[in-house]
Structures are given as structure tokens and as C-alpha cells.
Design a protein around this motif. Structure first.
Motif, short mmCIF file in Angstrom:
data_model
loop_
_atom_site.label_atom_id
_atom_site.label_comp_id
_atom_site.label_asym_id
_atom_site.label_seq_id
_atom_site.Cartn_x
_atom_site.Cartn_y
_atom_site.Cartn_z
N LYS A 59 1.06 -1.39 -0.31
CA LYS A 59 -0.21 -0.06 0.29
C LYS A 59 0.70 0.71 0.05
CE LYS A 59 -3.54 2.09 2.38
NZ LYS A 59 -5.06 1.78 3.50
N ALA A 60 2.05 1.77 0.43
CA ALA A 60 3.03 2.07 1.12
C ALA A 60 4.09 3.11 -0.65
CB ALA A 60 3.68 2.06 2.07
N TRP A 61 3.75 1.33 -1.14
CA TRP A 61 4.51 1.38 -2.28
C TRP A 61 4.03 1.90 -3.23
CZ3 TRP A 61 5.77 -4.35 -1.89
CH2 TRP A 61 7.41 -4.23 -1.23
N LYS A 62 2.24 1.85 -3.22
CA LYS A 62 1.50 2.33 -4.67
C LYS A 62 1.63 3.84 -4.00
CE LYS A 62 -3.49 1.77 -5.96
NZ LYS A 62 -4.70 2.43 -5.54
N ASN A 63 1.36 4.77 -2.46
CA ASN A 63 1.76 5.42 -2.07
C ASN A 63 2.57 6.51 -3.28
OD1 ASN A 63 -1.31 4.92 -1.26
ND2 ASN A 63 -0.25 5.10 1.24
N SER A 64 3.38 6.13 -2.83
CA SER A 64 5.01 6.26 -3.30
C SER A 64 4.33 6.33 -4.96
CB SER A 64 6.27 5.90 -3.04
OG SER A 64 6.77 5.85 -1.31
N ALA A 65 4.31 5.58 -5.62
CA ALA A 65 4.21 5.70 -6.83
C ALA A 65 3.58 6.89 -7.59
CB ALA A 65 3.87 4.45 -7.22
#
Length: 81
Positions: A65-71
């Protein structure tokens, strides 16, 4: 480019190495904005290309979820630049 030279080329870099390379070499008109992005501690935190073959149970859902937000944040910044 020979594969052994790619390690030092930001074009071929992955997180977290890409963040380090960016912080070491950033310059120019967008240096401030790029530095601010690269200094964000949460940006692709816990990401490593070695985990691409890891069992799914080793990858925490909160990381994804955090990686998606970063992307999504990086993509929105690209539109702003």
C-alpha cells in the motif's frame, strides 16, 4: 553499455540505490524539488529488487500500500514538473 557499468548509471538504478544516486548527483533547475522527493524517508521504504522472487507471505500488505502511494505521488509530481 556493458552490464558491469550499469550499476553506477542512474538510468538503470532501482530503489533504494536510485534515491542515493539522486541525492549524490542532483543539480539544475529542478534540484530542490528532486532533492525533496529523494529525502522523503517513506518513499519506497522497505523496497528492494531482491524481493521480486520472495514468497508472497514475506511481503507485508502495508508495504505494498505504501509503495502504491509512493508511485502515485511520484506520478503526480511528474505532472507538476
Amino acid at each position: 553499455m556493458p552490464s558491469q557499468d550499469r550499476r553506477d548509471d542512474p538510468y538503470y538504478a532501482h530503489f533504494p540505490t536510485l534515491k542515493s544516486l539522486l541525492l549524490d548527483t542532483v543539480s539544475g533547475r529542478r534540484a530542490g524539488a528532486l532533492r525533496q522527493i529523494a529525502e522523503t524517508a517513506s518513499l519506497f521504504q522497505n523496497w528492494d529488487t531482491d524481493m521480486r522472487y520472495a514468497p508472497t507471505v514475506e511481503i507485508e500488505a502495508r508495504w505494498v500500500k505504501a509503495w502504491k502511494n509512493s508511485a502515485e505521488e511520484l506520478l503526480s509530481q511528474m505532472d507538476a514538473l
